[in-house]
Design a protein around this motif. Structure first.
Motif, short mmCIF file in Angstrom:
data_model
loop_
_atom_site.label_atom_id
_atom_site.label_comp_id
_atom_site.label_asym_id
_atom_site.label_seq_id
_atom_site.Cartn_x
_atom_site.Cartn_y
_atom_site.Cartn_z
N PHE A 103 0.86 -1.33 0.05
CA PHE A 103 0.21 -0.03 0.04
C PHE A 103 1.08 1.35 0.13
N LEU A 163 0.67 4.67 1.67
CA LEU A 163 -0.26 5.38 3.02
C LEU A 163 -0.07 6.61 3.33
N LEU A 169 -5.37 4.37 2.81
CA LEU A 169 -4.67 3.39 1.97
C LEU A 169 -4.99 3.07 0.44
#
Length: 539
Positions: free
Chosen positions: A499, A501, A531
């Protein structure tokens, strides 16, 4: 009112101070009973008319004399700890330390005291805090000083089986062997962790914006449930429907507060609501143990198997009592879930607060774990040098046990010499690793997040790893630290590899550290993030 009553009641207060100072009680029950009866008995002994006015006068003179005598002695140059500087209120009463503990910021308070007074600070009538690496090693290492009342009288009644955290000496050594057998090698637990990490990433895909601290807590409880009881919690799927986290937080706070005034345990434990909280936790542990015994351990020998079985090597031929295994297994759930959650959350917060380091982490992960690869095995994790550095730096700045408990110099031992300083007998010693980790004598720029200090080519002047002890040291060092490091690396690697972030819109990231409260184990506030799935994610 008779002329002799007030002087006699005052003298009686002084006599009580001398008696209880010389013969310090381990429980307050009998002491409070004696103190409650004496002024009335004195009034009867002196004679004269019995009235409410004379009775109140006797009690007031007695209690004022007793209290003033105690306070004056504690702050006087005649006290054994008079040589150690510190705040007057801290010297005078333990209730000052209790108030600081109640607020949840005693780790910050103690660091502030060390900044003012130096490495040795008197923080209680008979307690000092030490911010010195040599003294910490001599105190905590084998042959050092045993645990003090904070641990051995940490709020539980005598009818409840103490956990491994609350015992000392040979009993601790014997109980520790089961932990060591279970956690000596962590490679066999990699499939367990891999399965749970994959589950976590899959569930996070459905959350564009979420509280990552909550997900980390659910994950760690599920993992520890697998490790300790071969499964059974499933918080990631179902949520914390039984308020396990809230119950644990309340239990830890009560234990921490009572650890500040251990002499009051028997009195406070007689209060029904408080007593039920301890017995309720113990009953919960017993129920988990019963369920584990019924279900068995499956193919993997879990921690409960090792805690409840005789040693296959023949060192312990007698199986531990079920109550002991239940107490220790619940300790593993409590200790490991909160500490790992705090560390994971802190790493994310630090990296999102320092974008250049975050980018460097992702670059290392992309290089070490090519697109399409599965979760990193132990061999690949050994090449994640910068990820490991970020974890260590987060543990340095946000240790999950920032204040710790206390050690106590034994009575009738004549005191101890620690790092060249004499510490009188009966003195409790606190080693707050939050202060130690931020001591400028050991770390350059101690309050800054600088992961490169952990790399071999670091140019920072001071980096003394002997002052780094997030897992403690000596006989009480964390038995599960190898497992914890494996868990931290696997989870964070997966998170940052899969991911992108960033902090959620409107989330006050600068204020987040103020939500970290210390009740032995740190609790933390929500960490709201957004995310976005990376196109080259590997799960």
């Amino acid at each position: 009112m008779g002329f002799s009553l007030i002087p006699c009641a005052s003298m009686l207060g002084l006599m009580n101070h001398w008696f209880f100072h010389t013969y310090e009680p381990s429980s307050a029950n009998i002491s409070f009973l004696i103190l409650a009866i004496e002024p009335t008995a004195l009034l009867r002994l002196i004679g004269g008319p019995f009235s409410l006015t004379r009775l109140l006068g006797s009690y007031c003179a007695f209690l004022i004399s007793l209290s003033l005598s105690i306070v004056v002695y504690r702050i006087s140059p005649f006290h054994p700890l008079a040589q150690y500087p510190g705040p007057v209120m801290g010297k005078a009463t333990r209730f000052w330390g209790l108030w600081k503990a109640y607020q949840g910021y005693k780790y910050l308070y103690r660091k502030q005291l060390h900044d003012i007074y130096g490495p040795y600070v008197r923080i209680g009538p008979n307690e000092i805090s030490i911010n010195d690496a040599v003294a910490a090693t001599q105190t905590l290492s084998r042959g050092g000083i045993d645990k003090g009342p904070y641990y051995t009288g940490s709020g539980k009644p005598s009818s409840i089986t103490p956990s491994i955290l609350e015992i000392t000496g040979e009993a601790h050594t014997t109980r520790r062997r089961g932990w060591n057998r279970a956690l000596a090698s962590v490679r066999e637990y990699e499939p367990l962790l891999s399965k749970r990490v994959t589950e976590l990433v899959s569930l996070l895909e459905d959350n564009v914006e979420t509280d990552l601290a909550d997900w980390f807590y659910r994950f760690t409880v599920d993992v520890m449930g697998d490790l300790v009881y071969s499964g059974g919690f499933e918080l990631m799927q179902n949520g914390d429907v039984t308020d396990l986290g809230g119950s644990i937080a309340r239990y830890m706070k009560i234990s921490d507060l009572l650890g500040q005034i251990p002499w009051s345990i028997d009195v406070l434990n007689s209060i029904p609501l408080l007593g039920r909280s301890f017995h309720g936790t113990t009953d919960y542990a017993k129920n988990l143990a019963i369920r584990r015994i019924k279900n068995g351990s499956g193919d993997l020998k879990d921690l409960y198997y090792h805690l409840a079985s005789a040693d296959e090597g023949g060192h312990e031929t007698k199986k531990p009592a079920q109550e002991i295994a239940a107490a220790d297994s619940l300790t593993a759930i409590v200790a490991a879930s909160d500490t790992s959650t705090t560390t994971m959350t802190s790493v994310v917060w630090f990296l999102l607060s320092h974008p250049a380091y975050y980018q460097r982490v992702q670059e290392e992960l992309d290089r070490v774990i090519p697109s399409g690869d599965n979760l990193p095995d132990s061999d690949k994790q050994s090449h994640l040098h910068f990820v490991t550095a970020c974890i260590n730096e987060s543990l340095r700045l946000h240790p999950p046990l920032p204040s710790g408990g206390t050690r106590k110099v034994p009575m009738k031992a004549g005191g101890r010499s620690i790092a060249g300083r004499f510490v009188p007998e009966g003195t409790s010693i606190a080693i707050p690793c939050y202060s130690l980790h931020r001591n400028p004598e050991y770390f350059s720029y101690p309050d800054q997040f600088l992961p490169e200090r952990w790399l071999p080519d670091s140019k920072l002047e001071r980096h003394n790893v002997s002052a780094f002890m997030p897992f403690s040291i000596g006989p009480a060092t964390c038995a599960g630290q190898k497992f914890a490091k494996l868990e931290l690396t696997m989870v964070l690697s997966a998170l940052f590899r899969c991911f992108d972030l960033k902090f959620a819109d409107g989330f006050d990231s600068e204020d987040w550290p103020r939500g970290m409260k210390d009740h032995f184990v740190v609790t933390r506030g929500p960490l709201h993030v957004r995310l976005t799935r990376r196109s080259n994610g590997y799960i």
